[in-house]
Design a protein around this motif. Structure first.
Motif, PDB file in Angstrom:
ATOM      1  N   UNK A 130     -68.439 -12.847-121.250  1.00  0.00           N
ATOM      2  CA  UNK A 130     -69.647 -13.327-121.932  1.00  0.00           C
ATOM      3  C   UNK A 130     -70.779 -13.510-120.928  1.00  0.00           C
ATOM      4  N   UNK A 131     -70.469 -14.103-119.761  1.00  0.00           N
ATOM      5  CA  UNK A 131     -71.488 -14.268-118.724  1.00  0.00           C
ATOM      6  C   UNK A 131     -72.005 -12.910-118.247  1.00  0.00           C
ATOM      7  N   UNK A 132     -71.094 -11.957-118.098  1.00  0.00           N
ATOM      8  CA  UNK A 132     -71.492 -10.611-117.672  1.00  0.00           C
ATOM      9  C   UNK A 132     -72.385  -9.953-118.722  1.00  0.00           C
ATOM     10  N   UNK A 133     -72.040 -10.103-119.989  1.00  0.00           N
ATOM     11  CA  UNK A 133     -72.870  -9.532-121.058  1.00  0.00           C
ATOM     12  C   UNK A 133     -74.263 -10.159-121.053  1.00  0.00           C
ATOM     13  N   UNK A 134     -74.309 -11.467-120.872  1.00  0.00           N
ATOM     14  CA  UNK A 134     -75.615 -12.138-120.820  1.00  0.00           C
ATOM     15  C   UNK A 134     -76.441 -11.607-119.649  1.00  0.00           C
ATOM     16  N   UNK A 135     -75.796 -11.422-118.504  1.00  0.00           N
ATOM     17  CA  UNK A 135     -76.489 -10.911-117.327  1.00  0.00           C
ATOM     18  C   UNK A 135     -76.973  -9.473-117.564  1.00  0.00           C
ATOM     19  N   UNK A 136     -76.134  -8.654-118.188  1.00  0.00           N
ATOM     20  CA  UNK A 136     -76.526  -7.268-118.483  1.00  0.00           C
ATOM     21  C   UNK A 136     -77.696  -7.254-119.464  1.00  0.00           C
ATOM     22  N   UNK A 137     -77.643  -8.103-120.482  1.00  0.00           N
ATOM     23  CA  UNK A 137     -78.758  -8.178-121.437  1.00  0.00           C
ATOM     24  C   UNK A 137     -80.048  -8.589-120.736  1.00  0.00           C
ATOM     25  N   UNK A 138     -79.943  -9.539-119.814  1.00  0.00           N
ATOM     26  CA  UNK A 138     -81.122  -9.988-119.061  1.00  0.00           C
ATOM     27  C   UNK A 138     -81.699  -8.831-118.242  1.00  0.00           C
ATOM     28  N   UNK A 139     -80.824  -8.103-117.554  1.00  0.00           N
ATOM     29  CA  UNK A 139     -81.296  -6.964-116.757  1.00  0.00           C
ATOM     30  C   UNK A 139     -81.853  -5.859-117.647  1.00  0.00           C
ATOM     31  N   UNK A 140     -81.232  -5.676-118.804  1.00  0.00           N
ATOM     32  CA  UNK A 140     -81.736  -4.666-119.738  1.00  0.00           C
ATOM     33  C   UNK A 140     -83.154  -5.011-120.191  1.00  0.00           C
ATOM     34  N   UNK A 141     -83.358  -6.276-120.521  1.00  0.00           N
ATOM     35  CA  UNK A 141     -84.699  -6.708-120.925  1.00  0.00           C
ATOM     36  C   UNK A 141     -85.701  -6.525-119.785  1.00  0.00           C
ATOM     37  N   UNK A 142     -85.285  -6.830-118.560  1.00  0.00           N
ATOM     38  CA  UNK A 142     -86.165  -6.648-117.412  1.00  0.00           C
ATOM     39  C   UNK A 142     -86.502  -5.168-117.202  1.00  0.00           C
ATOM     40  N   UNK A 143     -85.496  -4.302-117.394  1.00  0.00           N
ATOM     41  CA  UNK A 143     -85.748  -2.865-117.252  1.00  0.00           C
ATOM     42  C   UNK A 143     -86.735  -2.364-118.310  1.00  0.00           C
ATOM     43  N   UNK A 144     -86.596  -2.840-119.525  1.00  0.00           N
ATOM     44  CA  UNK A 144     -87.550  -2.455-120.574  1.00  0.00           C
ATOM     45  C   UNK A 144     -88.950  -2.935-120.205  1.00  0.00           C
ATOM     46  N   UNK A 145     -89.028  -4.176-119.713  1.00  0.00           N
ATOM     47  CA  UNK A 145     -90.327  -4.716-119.296  1.00  0.00           C
ATOM     48  C   UNK A 145     -90.918  -3.884-118.160  1.00  0.00           C
ATOM     49  N   UNK A 146     -90.099  -3.527-117.175  1.00  0.00           N
ATOM     50  CA  UNK A 146     -90.574  -2.700-116.064  1.00  0.00           C
ATOM     51  C   UNK A 146     -91.017  -1.326-116.562  1.00  0.00           C
TER      52      UNK A 146
END
Length: 102
Positions: A74-90
């Protein structure tokens, strides 16, 4: 009235004593037999009891491991979602910069 059903009181007392001793003997045999049977069952099933305890402990340990892995996942999924959102923002920023550059 020194007799009952044709037996003297001494004979009746003797008969009751014999009956009492017989019932006591039967009771003792039943109790002793039950204890021996119970002891034999315990001795015979001891390895199975030990294996059962070991299996229960192993299942508890596996359950704990699965809970830890679920939490980590669950922590890994949350971290991946956070990075995914950052990549979309970038990506959006890069696209905006490229549009502004033209």
């Amino acid at each position: 009235m020194h007799s009952f059903l044709g037996y003297s009181w001494a004979e009746i007392a003797s008969i009751l004593a014999v009956i009492s001793v017989l019932f006591s003997g039967v009771y003792w045999l039943i109790r002793h037999g039950a204890k021996m049977l119970n002891n034999a069952i315990n001795i015979g099933t001891y390895p199975l009891q030990q294996q059962s305890k070991e299996l229960i402990n192993a299942i508890k340990q596996l359950s704990g491991n699965f809970k830890e892995q679920h939490k980590s996942l669950k922590e890994l999924r949350d971290e991946v979602d956070k990075h995914h959102d950052e990549l979309i923002d970038h990506n959006n920023r890069i696209q905006n910069l490229e549009r502004d550059r033209k």
